[in-house]
Design a protein around this motif. Structure first.
Motif, mmCIF file in Angstrom:
data_model
loop_
_atom_site.group_PDB
_atom_site.id
_atom_site.type_symbol
_atom_site.label_atom_id
_atom_site.label_comp_id
_atom_site.label_asym_id
_atom_site.label_seq_id
_atom_site.Cartn_x
_atom_site.Cartn_y
_atom_site.Cartn_z
ATOM 1 N N LEU A 227 83.856 -105.944 99.625
ATOM 2 C CA LEU A 227 82.828 -106.246 98.625
ATOM 3 C C LEU A 227 81.461 -105.815 99.151
ATOM 4 N N ASP A 228 80.738 -105.047 98.351
ATOM 5 C CA ASP A 228 79.433 -104.543 98.759
ATOM 6 C C ASP A 228 78.298 -105.261 98.016
ATOM 7 N N GLU A 229 78.416 -105.340 96.692
ATOM 8 C CA GLU A 229 77.395 -105.988 95.861
ATOM 9 C C GLU A 229 78.057 -106.824 94.778
ATOM 10 N N VAL A 230 77.432 -107.946 94.468
ATOM 11 C CA VAL A 230 77.797 -108.744 93.303
ATOM 12 C C VAL A 230 76.503 -109.002 92.549
ATOM 13 N N GLU A 231 76.401 -108.445 91.350
ATOM 14 C CA GLU A 231 75.205 -108.655 90.544
ATOM 15 C C GLU A 231 75.506 -109.670 89.458
ATOM 16 N N ILE A 232 74.656 -110.688 89.383
ATOM 17 C CA ILE A 232 74.806 -111.736 88.375
ATOM 18 C C ILE A 232 73.895 -111.382 87.205
ATOM 19 N N TYR A 233 74.498 -111.228 86.039
ATOM 20 C CA TYR A 233 73.725 -110.933 84.834
ATOM 21 C C TYR A 233 73.340 -112.231 84.126
ATOM 22 N N PRO A 234 72.212 -112.236 83.411
ATOM 23 C CA PRO A 234 71.793 -113.449 82.688
ATOM 24 C C PRO A 234 72.821 -113.949 81.671
ATOM 25 N N ASN A 235 73.726 -113.058 81.201
ATOM 26 C CA ASN A 235 74.765 -113.509 80.264
ATOM 27 C C ASN A 235 75.941 -114.154 81.003
ATOM 28 N N ARG A 236 75.755 -114.373 82.341
ATOM 29 C CA ARG A 236 76.722 -115.073 83.186
ATOM 30 C C ARG A 236 78.007 -114.283 83.417
ATOM 31 N N GLU A 237 77.868 -112.983 83.495
ATOM 32 C CA GLU A 237 78.977 -112.136 83.903
ATOM 33 C C GLU A 237 78.566 -111.389 85.157
ATOM 34 N N LEU A 238 79.533 -110.787 85.833
ATOM 35 C CA LEU A 238 79.269 -110.174 87.120
ATOM 36 C C LEU A 238 79.598 -108.686 87.115
ATOM 37 N N ARG A 239 78.779 -107.936 87.869
ATOM 38 C CA ARG A 239 79.088 -106.545 88.189
ATOM 39 C C ARG A 239 79.352 -106.512 89.684
ATOM 40 N N VAL A 240 80.504 -105.988 90.062
ATOM 41 C CA VAL A 240 80.891 -105.969 91.464
ATOM 42 C C VAL A 240 81.073 -104.525 91.912
ATOM 43 N N LYS A 241 80.508 -104.222 93.048
ATOM 44 C CA LYS A 241 80.612 -102.890 93.652
ATOM 45 C C LYS A 241 81.346 -103.035 94.975
ATOM 46 N N LEU A 242 82.324 -102.162 95.202
ATOM 47 C CA LEU A 242 83.061 -102.145 96.459
ATOM 48 C C LEU A 242 82.510 -101.051 97.361
ATOM 49 N N LYS A 243 82.704 -101.207 98.642
ATOM 50 C CA LYS A 243 82.255 -100.201 99.605
ATOM 51 C C LYS A 243 83.048 -98.915 99.422
ATOM 52 N N SER A 244 82.364 -97.798 99.556
ATOM 53 C CA SER A 244 82.977 -96.460 99.539
ATOM 54 C C SER A 244 83.685 -96.125 98.232
ATOM 55 N N ARG A 245 83.287 -96.760 97.133
ATOM 56 C CA ARG A 245 83.860 -96.442 95.824
ATOM 57 C C ARG A 245 82.740 -96.420 94.801
ATOM 58 N N LYS A 246 82.838 -95.531 93.832
ATOM 59 C CA LYS A 246 81.759 -95.405 92.851
ATOM 60 C C LYS A 246 81.921 -96.321 91.641
ATOM 61 N N THR A 247 83.064 -96.964 91.503
ATOM 62 C CA THR A 247 83.353 -97.761 90.310
ATOM 63 C C THR A 247 82.575 -99.072 90.312
ATOM 64 N N ASP A 248 81.962 -99.384 89.160
ATOM 65 C CA ASP A 248 81.369 -100.696 88.919
ATOM 66 C C ASP A 248 82.405 -101.526 88.161
ATOM 67 N N PHE A 249 82.784 -102.664 88.728
ATOM 68 C CA PHE A 249 83.753 -103.557 88.104
ATOM 69 C C PHE A 249 83.008 -104.683 87.409
ATOM 70 N N PHE A 250 83.356 -104.961 86.162
ATOM 71 C CA PHE A 250 82.733 -106.046 85.411
ATOM 72 C C PHE A 250 83.774 -107.148 85.223
ATOM 73 N N ILE A 251 83.398 -108.362 85.672
ATOM 74 C CA ILE A 251 84.328 -109.491 85.612
ATOM 75 C C ILE A 251 83.618 -110.748 85.142
ATOM 76 N N LYS A 252 84.439 -111.727 84.785
ATOM 77 C CA LYS A 252 83.931 -113.069 84.557
ATOM 78 C C LYS A 252 83.858 -113.764 85.907
ATOM 79 N N ASN A 253 83.097 -114.831 85.967
ATOM 80 C CA ASN A 253 82.895 -115.549 87.230
ATOM 81 C C ASN A 253 84.036 -116.520 87.492
ATOM 82 N N ASP A 254 85.168 -115.966 87.888
ATOM 83 C CA ASP A 254 86.274 -116.803 88.318
ATOM 84 C C ASP A 254 87.078 -116.049 89.372
#
Length: 156
Positions: free
Chosen positions: A94-121
Motif C-alpha cells: 500500500l502506497d497511498e490511501v486518499e479519503i474523499y469527502p463522500n467517505r470513499e477511498l482511493r488506494v494506490k499500490l507501490k509500482s502500479r499505475k492503477t487507482d483502486f476505488f473502494i468503500k471503507n471496509d
C-alpha cells in the motif's frame, strides 16, 4: 510515559515512547501538511515525514478535523492495522490511501499505475489484494479499478 528505578545501585530509566502509526497528509487550499498520527487520530508531530509500514493517508484538513468524521477515519486506521497484523506482505504494497469527502477511498499500490476505488471496509482492501494479484499475473494495469460494487469486471 517513563519509569525510574534503582537496581544494583544504578539508576534505570525506562521510557515508553508513543510510536506514530500513520502519516496523514492534511490537504488545505494552498498547502499540504504531513502529520504523524497515532491510532486514535492524535497528531504527534507535524511538518515532517516519518518512515512507517503504513501508506500515506491523504485527507482534506476540514474532513480530518471534523469530529463527525472521527469514527470513519478511525475505521480506516483499524482496517490498515488489521491488514498489517495479517503479515501477508500486502500492507507493504500500500502506497497511498486518499479519503474523499463522500467517505470513499482511493488506494494506490507501490509500482502500479492503477487507482483502486473502494468503500471503507476490510473487504474493500481484500478486493484490492486479489485484484492486484490478478493484474500482476496478466501484467496489465488499467488506470482505475472500481471495487465499490459486489462484483469486479476487468476488461483487457
Amino acid at each position: 510515559n517513563y519509569d525510574i528505578d534503582i537496581e544494583n545501585n544504578m539508576l534505570v530509566i525506562t521510557i515508553d515512547e508513543k510510536y506514530p502509526l500513520f502519516i496523514v497528509l492534511r490537504v488545505e487550499k494552498n498547502i499540504s501538511i504531513p502529520c504523524l498520527v497515532d491510532e486514535n487520530r492524535n497528531v504527534i508531530d507535524s511538518g515532517r515525514f516519518f518512515r512507517t509500514v503504513m501508506p500515506i493517508i491523504i485527507v482534506e484538513k476540514e474532513f480530518f478535523e471534523d469530529e463527525s468524521n472521527g469514527l470513519f477515519i478511525k475505521n480506516v486506521f483499524d482496517n490498515l492495522s488489521a491488514i498489517e497484523k495479517e503479515k501477508t506482505g500486502f500492507a507493504g504494497e500500500l502506497d497511498e490511501v486518499e479519503i474523499y469527502p463522500n467517505r470513499e477511498l482511493r488506494v494506490k499500490l507501490k509500482s502500479r499505475k492503477t487507482d483502486f476505488f473502494i468503500k471503507n471496509d476490510l473487504s474493500g482492501f481484500k478486493k484490492i489484494e486479489k485484484s492486484a494479484a490478478y493484474l500482476d499475473a496478466v501484467n496489465s494495469y488499467p488506470e482505475t479499478l472500481d471495487l465499490r460494487d459486489k462484483r469486479v469486471l476487468i476488461r483487457q
